[in-house]
Write an enzyme that holds these catalytic residues in place. Structure first.
Site, PDB file in Angstrom:
ATOM      1  N   GLY A   1      -1.375 -11.830  -5.754  1.00 44.85           N
ATOM      2  CA  GLY A   1      -2.758 -11.401  -5.981  1.00 44.85           C
ATOM      3  C   GLY A   1      -2.934  -9.933  -5.648  1.00 44.85           C
ATOM      4  O   GLY A   1      -3.642  -9.202  -6.358  1.00 44.85           O
ATOM      5  N   LYS A  40       7.708 -15.998  -1.138  1.00 44.58           N
ATOM      6  CA  LYS A  40       6.631 -15.124  -1.673  1.00 44.58           C
ATOM      7  C   LYS A  40       6.378 -13.956  -0.726  1.00 44.58           C
ATOM      8  O   LYS A  40       6.107 -12.852  -1.130  1.00 44.58           O
ATOM      9  CB  LYS A  40       5.342 -15.925  -1.854  1.00 44.58           C
ATOM     10  CG  LYS A  40       4.188 -15.126  -2.462  1.00 44.58           C
ATOM     11  CD  LYS A  40       3.007 -16.003  -2.789  1.00 44.58           C
ATOM     12  CE  LYS A  40       1.996 -15.275  -3.643  1.00 44.58           C
ATOM     13  NZ  LYS A  40       1.179 -14.294  -2.896  1.00 44.58           N
ATOM     14  N   ASP A  83      -5.616 -15.438   6.149  1.00 39.47           N
ATOM     15  CA  ASP A  83      -4.214 -15.861   6.069  1.00 39.47           C
ATOM     16  C   ASP A  83      -3.717 -16.584   7.315  1.00 39.47           C
ATOM     17  O   ASP A  83      -2.711 -17.293   7.247  1.00 39.47           O
ATOM     18  CB  ASP A  83      -3.311 -14.652   5.785  1.00 39.47           C
ATOM     19  CG  ASP A  83      -3.548 -14.112   4.385  1.00 39.47           C
ATOM     20  OD1 ASP A  83      -2.962 -13.061   4.053  1.00 39.47           O
ATOM     21  OD2 ASP A  83      -4.327 -14.722   3.620  1.00 39.47           O
ATOM     22  N   ARG A 133       0.824  -1.217   0.000  1.00 45.56           N
ATOM     23  CA  ARG A 133       0.000   0.000   0.000  1.00 45.56           C
ATOM     24  C   ARG A 133       0.855   1.263   0.000  1.00 45.56           C
ATOM     25  O   ARG A 133       0.591   2.223  -0.733  1.00 45.56           O
ATOM     26  CB  ARG A 133      -0.954  -0.029   1.198  1.00 45.56           C
ATOM     27  CG  ARG A 133      -2.113  -0.995   1.018  1.00 45.56           C
ATOM     28  CD  ARG A 133      -2.768  -1.358   2.327  1.00 45.56           C
ATOM     29  NE  ARG A 133      -3.992  -2.124   2.091  1.00 45.56           N
ATOM     30  CZ  ARG A 133      -3.990  -3.426   1.782  1.00 45.56           C
ATOM     31  NH1 ARG A 133      -2.834  -4.091   1.628  1.00 45.56           N
ATOM     32  NH2 ARG A 133      -5.130  -4.064   1.581  1.00 45.56           N
ATOM     33  N   ARG A 147      -6.832 -17.457 -10.199  1.00 51.11           N
ATOM     34  CA  ARG A 147      -7.521 -16.780  -9.089  1.00 51.11           C
ATOM     35  C   ARG A 147      -8.504 -15.765  -9.686  1.00 51.11           C
ATOM     36  O   ARG A 147      -8.237 -15.161 -10.720  1.00 51.11           O
ATOM     37  CB  ARG A 147      -6.507 -16.128  -8.149  1.00 51.11           C
ATOM     38  CG  ARG A 147      -5.644 -17.162  -7.423  1.00 51.11           C
ATOM     39  CD  ARG A 147      -4.556 -16.532  -6.585  1.00 51.11           C
ATOM     40  NE  ARG A 147      -5.089 -15.784  -5.457  1.00 51.11           N
ATOM     41  CZ  ARG A 147      -4.323 -15.108  -4.598  1.00 51.11           C
ATOM     42  NH1 ARG A 147      -3.006 -15.040  -4.778  1.00 51.11           N
ATOM     43  NH2 ARG A 147      -4.865 -14.453  -3.596  1.00 51.11           N
ATOM     44  N   SER A 153     -12.665  -9.793   4.939  1.00 49.12           N
ATOM     45  CA  SER A 153     -11.308  -9.224   4.973  1.00 49.12           C
ATOM     46  C   SER A 153     -11.363  -7.715   5.146  1.00 49.12           C
ATOM     47  O   SER A 153     -10.573  -6.965   4.560  1.00 49.12           O
ATOM     48  CB  SER A 153     -10.527  -9.572   3.687  1.00 49.12           C
ATOM     49  OG  SER A 153      -9.992 -10.873   3.771  1.00 49.12           O
ATOM     50  N   ARG A 198       2.249 -19.875   3.059  1.00 50.15           N
ATOM     51  CA  ARG A 198       1.645 -19.977   4.393  1.00 50.15           C
ATOM     52  C   ARG A 198       1.481 -21.438   4.826  1.00 50.15           C
ATOM     53  O   ARG A 198       1.505 -21.739   6.019  1.00 50.15           O
ATOM     54  CB  ARG A 198       0.336 -19.195   4.461  1.00 50.15           C
ATOM     55  CG  ARG A 198       0.577 -17.729   4.196  1.00 50.15           C
ATOM     56  CD  ARG A 198      -0.494 -16.795   4.702  1.00 50.15           C
ATOM     57  NE  ARG A 198      -0.265 -15.458   4.195  1.00 50.15           N
ATOM     58  CZ  ARG A 198       0.587 -14.586   4.733  1.00 50.15           C
ATOM     59  NH1 ARG A 198       1.261 -14.930   5.810  1.00 50.15           N
ATOM     60  NH2 ARG A 198       0.783 -13.417   4.191  1.00 50.15           N
TER      61      ARG A 198
HETATM   62  O1  LIG Z   1      -5.249  -6.656   0.730  1.00 49.93           O
HETATM   63  C1  LIG Z   1      -4.335  -7.406   1.159  1.00 49.93           C
HETATM   64  O2  LIG Z   1      -3.214  -7.002   1.502  1.00 49.93           O
HETATM   65  C2  LIG Z   1      -4.652  -8.851   1.330  1.00 49.93           C
HETATM   66  C3  LIG Z   1      -5.956  -9.266   1.379  1.00 49.93           C
HETATM   67  C4  LIG Z   1      -6.360 -10.640   1.692  1.00 49.93           C
HETATM   68  O3  LIG Z   1      -6.983 -11.183   0.571  1.00 49.93           O
HETATM   69  P1  LIG Z   1      -8.608 -11.275   0.454  1.00 49.93           P
HETATM   70  O4  LIG Z   1      -9.128  -9.886   0.635  1.00 49.93           O
HETATM   71  O5  LIG Z   1      -8.795 -11.806  -0.919  1.00 49.93           O
HETATM   72  O6  LIG Z   1      -9.065 -12.197   1.538  1.00 49.93           O
HETATM   73  C5  LIG Z   1      -5.197 -11.549   2.093  1.00 49.93           C
HETATM   74  O7  LIG Z   1      -5.523 -12.930   1.869  1.00 49.93           O
HETATM   75  C6  LIG Z   1      -3.965 -11.222   1.316  1.00 49.93           C
HETATM   76  O8  LIG Z   1      -2.886 -12.012   1.824  1.00 49.93           O
HETATM   77  C7  LIG Z   1      -3.534  -9.774   1.457  1.00 49.93           C
HETATM   78  C1  LIG Z   2      -2.963 -14.666  -0.454  1.00 49.37           C
HETATM   79  C2  LIG Z   2      -1.897 -13.942  -0.113  1.00 49.37           C
HETATM   80  O1  LIG Z   2      -1.406 -12.856  -0.825  1.00 49.37           O
HETATM   81  P1  LIG Z   2      -1.924 -12.378  -2.258  1.00 49.37           P
HETATM   82  O2  LIG Z   2      -3.443 -12.443  -2.262  1.00 49.37           O
HETATM   83  O3  LIG Z   2      -1.420 -10.961  -2.344  1.00 49.37           O
HETATM   84  O4  LIG Z   2      -1.345 -13.280  -3.288  1.00 49.37           O
HETATM   85  C3  LIG Z   2      -1.125 -14.243   1.118  1.00 49.37           C
HETATM   86  O5  LIG Z   2      -0.185 -13.470   1.416  1.00 49.37           O
HETATM   87  O6  LIG Z   2      -1.460 -15.244   1.806  1.00 49.37           O
END
Ligand SMILES: O=C(O)C1=C[C@@H](OP(=O)(O)O)[C@@H](O)[C@H](O)C1
Ligand SMILES: C=C(OP(=O)(O)O)C(=O)O
Length: 439
Positions: A96, A416, A316, A26, A124, A196, A390
């Site tokens: 992601g 990662k 997570d 961020r 995903r 989340s 994880r």
């Molecule tokens: O915004 C973020 O930093 C994250 C949001 C979460 O995903 P979801 O919002 O898809 O649960 C989490 O699983 C990911 O590791 C980091």
């Molecule tokens: C899912 C995770 O991260 P991202 O969604 O950014 O791949 C994670 O850190 O467990």
């Protein structure tokens, strides 16, 4: 691929936890969108953070990495979203967050942006964005291959957006970074439960710090986003990562003598919820302004007749929480886990499968983990990370309570989010050596 042999050993010592991956993403993105120089201090150059650094560089930001007193920091010259036409390619690797944060941001910059990636990233979900781009007649072309290969082009229009809040909060974060820079006001209306939510609040917090104001009507699940806003260059220090600390705090609850430093006692990270989960399982968590540690209560870990843990806001930390529950006397149900299936692995099935190999009594029922505590773990020698960081880290902590050697297949995937994890684990007394399974 790296397979590791781990001999049973208890961990002992202090660990200064790695910086928060979510907060680093961020802060780097906000600084890159702010014209002027920002310094982002306390950065872990994990695979995911490198993907975001490279991505923002592709938009024209200048990012210099510096070593400062044993920590890494970034000197960032931000870039104004401009009409200068140029196409670009961004490798999101397996992140992601990088992908979903940068897809809307890409529409601020003229030209096409091609996102590529690897592992499960190509499978995903991206549907919420695809629907938005299609509705606005914008380019959103994904290849039919399993690997991510997506080309997008803007510009997104200011206005009303409707979006599900129970697929990934990351889609919302991506829009919250982008819409303030458009000419007019926008509204995001969430059409389902918002999961989340801690990550959304983290986003709003960092945006506010960098000069972007957004009104979040929590009850209505609505975001009001004024347009024509300007990111302000700022200096920012990333705090310690509770998602990563969860592994070592859980290790403490499981009989390891580990203390974590570098965490903010009043952190807004949603995964600070690990302290509540461990207390639900009858651990005692001690938090001071310098350190946090957990220990099982004198009568041992217990979930009593039945303890219900809600995973909707903290996906997570569920694999590691499940490990602790498997060694807590009584029954535990961990609920609202559908989103675990769309992470770097199907974490719901992977957690069940690997812990059952080690003798745990754990079942997947719908989107729930049902667990019957056992006094100890022993069983098969070879467990697998499912190429998920994880899962690898959860299995590392499992090795400290298993009564035999275990081999973790594909253990290197910790890079990662936590490239120094295995060095930290060994520094605490973990007995680790390379093993070649020959597959
Ligand atoms: O915004 C973020 O930093 C994250 C949001 C979460 O995903 P979801 O919002 O898809 O649960 C989490 O699983 C990911 O590791 C980091
Ligand atoms: C899912 C995770 O991260 P991202 O969604 O950014 O791949 C994670 O850190 O467990």
């Amino acid at each position: 691929m790296t397979d590791l042999l781990i001999k049973p050993a208890k961990l002992k010592g202090n660990i200064h936890i790695t910086p928060s991956k979510s907060m680093a993403h961020r802060a780097v993105i906000a600084a890159c969108l702010a014209v002027g120089e920002s310094v982002i201090d306390n950065i872990e150059l994990s695979d995911d953070i490198i993907a975001t650094i490279d991505g923002m560089t592709a938009f024209g930001a200048k990012i210099q990495i510096e070593d400062a007193a044993g920590r890494k920091r970034l000197l960032i010259q931000g870039v104004k979203a401009d009409a200068k036409h140029s196409d670009r390619v961004i490798d999101a690797n397996e992140s992601g967050s990088t992908l979903r944060f940068l897809i809307p941001i890409a529409t601020l910059f003229a030209g096409e942006t091609r996102f590529v990636g690897r592992g499960k990233l190509g499978s995903r979900p991206l549907d919420p964005f695809e629907e938005i781009f299609n509705a606005q007649g914008l380019k959103f072309e994904a290849s039919a291959t399993e690997q991510l290969d997506l080309t997008v082009e803007g510009p997104l229009r200011a206005g009303r957006y409707e979006m599900a809040g129970n697929i990934s909060s990351q889609f919302i974060t991506g829009l919250l970074y982008t819409l303030p820079l458009l000419a007019g006001e926008s509204v995001i209306q969430i059409t389902t439960e918002l999961e989340s939510i801690g990550y959304i609040e983290l986003t709003l917090d960092v945006l506010k710090y960098f000069g972007i104001g957004i009104t979040f009507n929590k009850a209505e699940r609505q975001f009001i986003i004024p347009g024509q806003q300007v990111y302000q260059a700022r200096n920012y220090t990333v705090e310690g990562d509770y998602s990563q600390a969860a592994f070592f705090l859980s290790a403490g609850a499981l009989g390891n003598d580990v203390t974590v430093t570098g965490l903010q006692a009043d952190s807004k990270q949603g995964d600070r919820g690990i302290t509540t989960i461990l207390e639900q399982l009858n651990a005692v968590v001690t938090t001071t302004d310098r350190e946090v540690f957990a220990r099982a209560a004198s009568e041992g870990l217990s979930s009593g007749e039945l303890t219900v843990i809600d995973g909707a806001q903290v996906p997570d930390i569920i694999p590691i929480s499940a490990l602790v529950a498997c060694l807590s006397q009584g029954r535990t149900e961990i609920v609202n886990l559908s989103r675990l299936r769309i992470k770097e692995s199907d974490r719901l099935e992977a957690t069940k499968k690997e812990l059952r190999k080690l003798g745990a009594k754990i079942e997947v029922v719908g989107d729930t983990l049902q667990i019957e505590g056992v006094p100890s773990l022993t069983g098969e020698a070879i467990v697998w990370s499912h190429k998920d960081h994880r899962m690898a880290m959860m299995l590392a902590i499992a090795s400290t309570v298993v009564e035999q050697d275990i081999i973790i297949k594909d253990a290197e995937y910790v890079s990662k989010s936590y490239p120094t994890f295995w060095q930290e684990f060994e520094s605490l007394g973990g007995q680790v050596s390379e093993w070649h399974l020959g597959e």
